[in-house]
Every structure is written in C-alpha cells, then in structure tokens.
Motif scaffolding. Structure first.
Motif, PDB file in Angstrom:
ATOM      1  N   HIS A 119       0.848  -1.163   0.018  1.00 40.72           N
ATOM      2  CA  HIS A 119       0.043  -0.106   0.005  1.00 40.72           C
ATOM      3  C   HIS A 119       0.858   1.016  -0.013  1.00 40.72           C
ATOM      4  CE1 HIS A 119      -3.242   2.699   1.090  1.00 40.72           C
ATOM      5  NE2 HIS A 119      -3.940   1.676   0.500  1.00 40.72           N
ATOM      6  N   PRO A 120       0.595   2.267  -0.743  1.00 39.76           N
ATOM      7  CA  PRO A 120       1.576   3.291  -1.041  1.00 39.76           C
ATOM      8  C   PRO A 120       1.412   4.382   0.164  1.00 39.76           C
ATOM      9  CG  PRO A 120      -0.485   3.628  -2.579  1.00 39.76           C
ATOM     10  CD  PRO A 120      -0.261   2.194  -2.030  1.00 39.76           C
ATOM     11  N   ASP A 121       0.346   4.389   0.901  1.00 45.42           N
ATOM     12  CA  ASP A 121       0.017   5.150   1.877  1.00 45.42           C
ATOM     13  C   ASP A 121      -0.039   4.480   3.182  1.00 45.42           C
ATOM     14  OD1 ASP A 121      -1.141   7.131   3.692  1.00 45.42           O
ATOM     15  OD2 ASP A 121      -2.329   7.987   2.417  1.00 45.42           O
ATOM     16  N   GLU A 138      -2.848   5.711   5.701  1.00 44.54           N
ATOM     17  CA  GLU A 138      -4.219   5.352   5.215  1.00 44.54           C
ATOM     18  C   GLU A 138      -4.270   3.628   5.760  1.00 44.54           C
ATOM     19  OE1 GLU A 138      -7.032   4.494   1.513  1.00 44.54           O
ATOM     20  OE2 GLU A 138      -4.977   5.517   1.276  1.00 44.54           O
ATOM     21  N   LEU A 139      -3.465   2.926   5.425  1.00 46.88           N
ATOM     22  CA  LEU A 139      -3.840   1.297   5.693  1.00 46.88           C
ATOM     23  C   LEU A 139      -3.585   1.059   7.103  1.00 46.88           C
ATOM     24  CD1 LEU A 139      -3.637  -1.650   4.183  1.00 46.88           C
ATOM     25  CD2 LEU A 139      -1.325  -1.782   4.591  1.00 46.88           C
ATOM     26  N   GLU A 140      -2.577   1.750   8.036  1.00 50.79           N
ATOM     27  CA  GLU A 140      -2.788   1.410   9.264  1.00 50.79           C
ATOM     28  C   GLU A 140      -3.739   1.892   9.919  1.00 50.79           C
ATOM     29  OE1 GLU A 140       1.184   2.282  10.846  1.00 50.79           O
ATOM     30  OE2 GLU A 140       2.246   1.514   9.090  1.00 50.79           O
ATOM     31  N   ARG A 141      -4.430   3.075   9.392  1.00 54.84           N
ATOM     32  CA  ARG A 141      -5.710   3.381  10.082  1.00 54.84           C
ATOM     33  C   ARG A 141      -6.746   2.738  10.024  1.00 54.84           C
ATOM     34  NH1 ARG A 141      -4.458   8.284   8.732  1.00 54.84           N
ATOM     35  NH2 ARG A 141      -5.266   8.203   6.513  1.00 54.84           N
ATOM     36  N   ALA A 142      -6.919   2.074   8.634  1.00 55.78           N
ATOM     37  CA  ALA A 142      -7.974   1.167   8.266  1.00 55.78           C
ATOM     38  C   ALA A 142      -7.863  -0.185   9.036  1.00 55.78           C
ATOM     39  CB  ALA A 142      -7.874   0.861   6.857  1.00 55.78           C
ATOM     40  N   LEU A 187       1.827  -6.551  10.558  1.00 54.10           N
ATOM     41  CA  LEU A 187       3.227  -6.424  10.636  1.00 54.10           C
ATOM     42  C   LEU A 187       3.717  -5.492   9.226  1.00 54.10           C
ATOM     43  CD1 LEU A 187       3.993  -9.958  11.340  1.00 54.10           C
ATOM     44  CD2 LEU A 187       3.885  -8.093  12.930  1.00 54.10           C
ATOM     45  N   ARG A 188       4.528  -4.582   9.432  1.00 55.96           N
ATOM     46  CA  ARG A 188       5.230  -3.903   8.424  1.00 55.96           C
ATOM     47  C   ARG A 188       6.555  -4.034   8.175  1.00 55.96           C
ATOM     48  NH1 ARG A 188       5.236   2.908   8.168  1.00 55.96           N
ATOM     49  NH2 ARG A 188       5.714   2.976   6.044  1.00 55.96           N
ATOM     50  N   SER A 189       6.748  -4.449   6.881  1.00 53.68           N
ATOM     51  CA  SER A 189       8.318  -4.896   6.342  1.00 53.68           C
ATOM     52  C   SER A 189       9.215  -3.522   6.937  1.00 53.68           C
ATOM     53  CB  SER A 189       8.525  -4.780   4.929  1.00 53.68           C
ATOM     54  OG  SER A 189       9.863  -5.158   4.351  1.00 53.68           O
ATOM     55  N   VAL A 190      10.486  -4.033   7.497  1.00 49.13           N
ATOM     56  CA  VAL A 190      11.357  -3.265   8.002  1.00 49.13           C
ATOM     57  C   VAL A 190      12.114  -2.649   6.580  1.00 49.13           C
ATOM     58  CG1 VAL A 190      13.766  -3.160   8.938  1.00 49.13           C
ATOM     59  CG2 VAL A 190      11.681  -4.384   9.927  1.00 49.13           C
ATOM     60  N   SER A 191      12.394  -3.544   5.629  1.00 44.51           N
ATOM     61  CA  SER A 191      13.192  -3.137   4.600  1.00 44.51           C
ATOM     62  C   SER A 191      12.249  -2.265   3.411  1.00 44.51           C
ATOM     63  CB  SER A 191      13.922  -4.280   3.896  1.00 44.51           C
ATOM     64  OG  SER A 191      13.015  -5.229   3.479  1.00 44.51           O
ATOM     65  N   GLU A 192      11.032  -2.898   3.109  1.00 42.14           N
ATOM     66  CA  GLU A 192      10.111  -2.231   2.097  1.00 42.14           C
ATOM     67  C   GLU A 192       8.798  -1.518   3.128  1.00 42.14           C
ATOM     68  OE1 GLU A 192      10.721  -2.183  -0.923  1.00 42.14           O
ATOM     69  OE2 GLU A 192      12.564  -3.465  -0.681  1.00 42.14           O
ATOM     70  N   PRO A 193       8.872  -0.381   3.334  1.00 43.84           N
ATOM     71  CA  PRO A 193       7.924   0.267   4.055  1.00 43.84           C
ATOM     72  C   PRO A 193       6.474   0.291   3.399  1.00 43.84           C
ATOM     73  CG  PRO A 193       9.405   1.640   3.360  1.00 43.84           C
ATOM     74  CD  PRO A 193      10.011   0.496   3.008  1.00 43.84           C
ATOM     75  N   ASP A 194       6.263  -0.057   2.394  1.00 40.62           N
ATOM     76  CA  ASP A 194       4.924  -0.219   1.764  1.00 40.62           C
ATOM     77  C   ASP A 194       4.337  -1.690   1.606  1.00 40.62           C
ATOM     78  OD1 ASP A 194       6.625  -1.145  -0.531  1.00 40.62           O
ATOM     79  OD2 ASP A 194       5.270  -0.013  -1.959  1.00 40.62           O
TER      80      ASP A 194
END
Length: 100
Positions: free
Chosen positions: A13-15, A18-22, A42-49
């Motif tokens: 997700h580019p934003d 937005e994704l974390e809020r959803a 979980l969010r990637s450490v190396s790829e923030p999107d």
C-alpha cells in the motif's frame, strides 16, 4: 479442516497511514467476531509499503462464517481476506504442523 487456522495476507500500500488507520478500525470491530483468536498487522522493515496481516481463527468454519457475513463486506479492500483460492490473492491458510 478442523482445529485452529492461521491466515497470512500479504499486501502493499502506497500510503502507510491510510492502511494502518483502516487496520485499527477493522481490528477493533473484529474483537467481537466469534472464532477470531487474534490479529496483527506487521510492516516490512526493508520495504515500508509491504505488510503482512496475520489472523488466527478457531477453525476454518469460523473464518468462512465471517467471510460470508456482512461485516466482511465492510472491510476495506486492501485488508479483505479473499474468499477464493488460497494464495491467489496474496494470502495463505495455515494450520500447525505438529503440537508445539
């Protein structure tokens, strides 16, 4: 399939906001869903999107029941667990291989 089931949903997700809020909104609503044991984003450490959404259910029947209900229809598309073939939409269903 009986017993607990783990759902792993891979998304980009580019934003991030937005994704974390959803996710926070959906996660709060899921607390009352019968059969859901836990969920985590979980969010990637190396790829923030890149994200991994993990949820654990009492059974495949509990997951399918939620997928067939109207609450699932209100989940934003980036967070929706597909009801079709596993891995076709970037997700998989997993069960414990052996008692841990």
């Amino acid at each position: 399939m009986t017993g607990p089931i783990q759902v792993l949903l891979f998304r980009t997700h580019p934003d991030p906001d937005e994704l974390e809020r959803a996710y926070r909104v959906v996660s709060a609503g899921l607390r009352a869903v019968p059969g859901l044991l836990s969920d985590e984003l979980l969010r990637s450490v190396s790829e923030p999107d890149e994200y991994l959404l993990s949820s654990r259910w009492e059974s495949l029947d509990a997951l399918r029941s939620w997928q067939g209900g109207e609450q699932h229809d209100r989940v934003p598309l980036p967070l929706r667990v597909p009801s079709g073939r596993p891995l076709a939409g970037g997700y998989g269903l997993y069960q414990p291989a052996s008692p841990g």
